[in-house]
Motif scaffolding. Structure first.
Motif, PDB file in Angstrom:
ATOM      1  N   SER A 151       5.164   4.853  -8.497  1.00 24.24           N
ATOM      2  CA  SER A 151       5.122   3.395  -8.483  1.00 24.24           C
ATOM      3  C   SER A 151       4.387   2.911  -7.246  1.00 24.24           C
ATOM      4  CB  SER A 151       6.536   2.809  -8.512  1.00 24.24           C
ATOM      5  OG  SER A 151       7.199   3.071  -7.289  1.00 24.24           O
ATOM      6  N   ALA A 152       3.854   1.710  -7.343  1.00 22.17           N
ATOM      7  CA  ALA A 152       3.233   1.034  -6.208  1.00 22.17           C
ATOM      8  C   ALA A 152       3.668  -0.416  -6.251  1.00 22.17           C
ATOM      9  CB  ALA A 152       1.709   1.142  -6.262  1.00 22.17           C
ATOM     10  N   VAL A 153       3.814  -1.021  -5.092  1.00 22.09           N
ATOM     11  CA  VAL A 153       4.320  -2.382  -5.014  1.00 22.09           C
ATOM     12  C   VAL A 153       3.500  -3.191  -4.018  1.00 22.09           C
ATOM     13  CG1 VAL A 153       6.015  -1.920  -3.191  1.00 22.09           C
ATOM     14  CG2 VAL A 153       6.394  -3.801  -4.772  1.00 22.09           C
ATOM     15  N   ALA A 154       3.380  -4.469  -4.281  1.00 20.34           N
ATOM     16  CA  ALA A 154       2.715  -5.381  -3.354  1.00 20.34           C
ATOM     17  C   ALA A 154       3.548  -6.637  -3.211  1.00 20.34           C
ATOM     18  CB  ALA A 154       1.314  -5.737  -3.848  1.00 20.34           C
ATOM     19  N   ASN A 158       0.819  -1.218   0.000  1.00 20.57           N
ATOM     20  CA  ASN A 158       0.000   0.000   0.000  1.00 20.57           C
ATOM     21  C   ASN A 158       0.853   1.268   0.000  1.00 20.57           C
ATOM     22  OD1 ASN A 158      -2.287  -1.562   0.045  1.00 20.57           O
ATOM     23  ND2 ASN A 158      -2.445  -1.545   2.262  1.00 20.57           N
ATOM     24  N   GLY A 159       1.889   1.278  -0.783  1.00 24.78           N
ATOM     25  CA  GLY A 159       2.729   2.468  -0.856  1.00 24.78           C
ATOM     26  C   GLY A 159       3.655   2.409  -2.047  1.00 24.78           C
ATOM     27  N   SER A 160       4.514   3.416  -2.131  1.00 23.36           N
ATOM     28  CA  SER A 160       5.443   3.466  -3.261  1.00 23.36           C
ATOM     29  C   SER A 160       6.670   2.632  -2.962  1.00 23.36           C
ATOM     30  CB  SER A 160       5.861   4.909  -3.538  1.00 23.36           C
ATOM     31  OG  SER A 160       6.543   5.442  -2.409  1.00 23.36           O
ATOM     32  N   GLN A 161       7.324   2.193  -4.007  1.00 30.18           N
ATOM     33  CA  GLN A 161       8.556   1.415  -3.869  1.00 30.18           C
ATOM     34  C   GLN A 161       9.678   2.248  -4.452  1.00 30.18           C
ATOM     35  OE1 GLN A 161       9.316  -1.428  -2.498  1.00 30.18           O
ATOM     36  NE2 GLN A 161      11.382  -1.669  -3.245  1.00 30.18           N
ATOM     37  N   ILE A 162      10.505   2.789  -3.608  1.00 25.09           N
ATOM     38  CA  ILE A 162      11.605   3.614  -4.090  1.00 25.09           C
ATOM     39  C   ILE A 162      12.944   3.046  -3.631  1.00 25.09           C
ATOM     40  CG2 ILE A 162      12.648   5.909  -4.063  1.00 25.09           C
ATOM     41  CD1 ILE A 162       9.877   7.094  -3.751  1.00 25.09           C
ATOM     42  N   ASP A 163      13.129   2.942  -2.329  1.00 24.77           N
ATOM     43  CA  ASP A 163      14.453   2.571  -1.851  1.00 24.77           C
ATOM     44  C   ASP A 163      14.423   1.482  -0.785  1.00 24.77           C
ATOM     45  OD1 ASP A 163      14.914   5.411   0.425  1.00 24.77           O
ATOM     46  OD2 ASP A 163      13.329   3.953   0.174  1.00 24.77           O
ATOM     47  N   LYS A 164      13.314   0.748  -0.666  1.00 20.43           N
ATOM     48  CA  LYS A 164      13.235  -0.301   0.343  1.00 20.43           C
ATOM     49  C   LYS A 164      13.207  -1.666  -0.315  1.00 20.43           C
ATOM     50  CE  LYS A 164      10.943  -1.796   4.514  1.00 20.43           C
ATOM     51  NZ  LYS A 164      10.077  -1.405   5.628  1.00 20.43           N
ATOM     52  N   SER A 165      13.950  -2.595   0.242  1.00 19.46           N
ATOM     53  CA  SER A 165      13.994  -3.942  -0.314  1.00 19.46           C
ATOM     54  C   SER A 165      12.766  -4.734   0.118  1.00 19.46           C
ATOM     55  CB  SER A 165      15.265  -4.650   0.138  1.00 19.46           C
ATOM     56  OG  SER A 165      15.262  -4.810   1.545  1.00 19.46           O
ATOM     57  N   SER A 191      -7.849  -5.668 -11.198  1.00 15.30           N
ATOM     58  CA  SER A 191      -6.864  -4.758 -10.614  1.00 15.30           C
ATOM     59  C   SER A 191      -6.783  -3.479 -11.440  1.00 15.30           C
ATOM     60  CB  SER A 191      -5.474  -5.419 -10.554  1.00 15.30           C
ATOM     61  OG  SER A 191      -4.501  -4.484 -10.158  1.00 15.30           O
ATOM     62  N   ALA A 192      -7.329  -2.400 -10.892  1.00 16.02           N
ATOM     63  CA  ALA A 192      -7.244  -1.113 -11.588  1.00 16.02           C
ATOM     64  C   ALA A 192      -5.797  -0.665 -11.697  1.00 16.02           C
ATOM     65  CB  ALA A 192      -8.082  -0.061 -10.843  1.00 16.02           C
ATOM     66  N   ALA A 193      -4.981  -1.007 -10.688  1.00 12.02           N
ATOM     67  CA  ALA A 193      -3.580  -0.599 -10.698  1.00 12.02           C
ATOM     68  C   ALA A 193      -2.842  -1.190 -11.888  1.00 12.02           C
ATOM     69  CB  ALA A 193      -2.906  -1.015  -9.396  1.00 12.02           C
ATOM     70  N   VAL A 194      -3.138  -2.439 -12.219  1.00 14.30           N
ATOM     71  CA  VAL A 194      -2.490  -3.090 -13.362  1.00 14.30           C
ATOM     72  C   VAL A 194      -3.120  -2.648 -14.677  1.00 14.30           C
ATOM     73  CG1 VAL A 194      -2.104  -5.310 -14.508  1.00 14.30           C
ATOM     74  CG2 VAL A 194      -1.691  -5.092 -12.057  1.00 14.30           C
ATOM     75  N   LYS A 195      -4.432  -2.687 -14.755  1.00 15.34           N
ATOM     76  CA  LYS A 195      -5.128  -2.399 -16.016  1.00 15.34           C
ATOM     77  C   LYS A 195      -4.872  -0.978 -16.497  1.00 15.34           C
ATOM     78  CE  LYS A 195      -9.310  -3.796 -16.618  1.00 15.34           C
ATOM     79  NZ  LYS A 195     -10.762  -4.052 -16.402  1.00 15.34           N
ATOM     80  N   HIS A 196      -4.715  -0.033 -15.568  1.00 13.41           N
ATOM     81  CA  HIS A 196      -4.543   1.365 -15.958  1.00 13.41           C
ATOM     82  C   HIS A 196      -3.122   1.867 -15.697  1.00 13.41           C
ATOM     83  CE1 HIS A 196      -8.811   1.359 -16.582  1.00 13.41           C
ATOM     84  NE2 HIS A 196      -9.050   1.102 -15.316  1.00 13.41           N
ATOM     85  N   VAL A 220      -1.699  -1.294  -5.448  1.00  8.60           N
ATOM     86  CA  VAL A 220      -1.780  -2.618  -6.045  1.00  8.60           C
ATOM     87  C   VAL A 220      -1.689  -3.670  -4.948  1.00  8.60           C
ATOM     88  CG1 VAL A 220       0.726  -2.849  -6.418  1.00  8.60           C
ATOM     89  CG2 VAL A 220      -0.869  -4.069  -7.926  1.00  8.60           C
ATOM     90  N   VAL A 221      -2.260  -4.838  -5.217  1.00  9.36           N
ATOM     91  CA  VAL A 221      -2.196  -5.954  -4.273  1.00  9.36           C
ATOM     92  C   VAL A 221      -1.574  -7.149  -4.982  1.00  9.36           C
ATOM     93  CG1 VAL A 221      -4.170  -5.178  -2.903  1.00  9.36           C
ATOM     94  CG2 VAL A 221      -4.531  -6.711  -4.849  1.00  9.36           C
TER      95      VAL A 221
END
Length: 209
Positions: A142-145, A42-49, A187-192, A176-177
């Motif tokens: 970006s968003a990551v799950a 539920n957040g952005s993926q920038i600098d965390k593994s 998934s709206a996050a993927v489709k759009h 995204v989940v």
């Protein structure tokens, strides 16, 4: 005496049932346990593994395959150069980590993929996508799950997603989940998205090794 025998029988039955309940929570033989260690949902993926621990339970596996996928607007497609493997006869009896580390602090940084075990060593590999590196970065988000729950009974040769990442180029963000890999149509996050990628894992038994 009869009452005492009945009480002892009842206690024995409780013990048996308790043992059964405990057994059900233990990993089954010939399976793998996967445990999320660092969660970034539920957040952005920038600098965390993103990190998982794995452990074999006498599994008949001698390899680990990480497969990278790209979303083409209607389906997930395997990246032709995105299959990363580690082979060892000790995989099924070992524990270790699978970790995804952004190569830089850029929003569209590629992932370094690190698979390590004290029992068989490991490997570090990295993805390289021209589509990802070619995204405009001014309004890029970006968003990551990743998986949130531990899996105790992953069977050999079964593929599951470990990470889904989506990008938008208009400055907005849609969360995204992990289920977006199995069910992208919902998934709206993927489709759009302007671009989306996913990474899966499969513990395999390769008879040719």
């Amino acid at each position: 005496m009869k009452k005492r025998h009945a009480a002892l029988a009842a206690l024995a039955l409780v013990g048996i049932l308790s043992g059964c309940g405990q057994a059900e929570t233990q990993p089954a033989d010939n399976t793998i346990s996967i445990t999320p260690v660092e969660q970034k949902t539920n957040g952005s993926q920038i600098d965390k593994s993103v990190k998982y621990e794995f452990s074999g339970n006498h599994a008949d596996a001698n390899g680990i395959e990480i497969q990278r996928y790209e979303w083409d607007g209607s389906a997930w497609n395997k990246d032709d150069y995105g299959l990363f493997t580690v082979n060892s006869e000790k995989v099924g009896e070992s524990s270790g980590i699978i970790q995804f580390d952004p190569e830089t602090d850029a929003v569209n940084a590629e992932y370094n993929i690190n698979i390590q075990s004290d029992d068989f060593g490991g490997s570090m590999q990295f993805a390289d996508s021209s589509k990802l590196s070619g995204l405009p970065t001014e309004w890029l988000t970006s968003a990551v799950a990743m998986r949130e729950e531990k899996i105790d009974d992953l069977a050999v040769d079964i593929e599951i997603p470990l990470l889904v990442r989506t990008f938008r180029t208009d400055g907005t963000q849609v969360l995204v989940v992990i289920d977006a890999f199995a069910d992208p149509e919902n998934s709206a996050a993927v489709k759009h998205s302007s671009y989306a990628e996913a990474y899966t894992v499969k513990f395999v038994k390769n008879d040719n090794l």
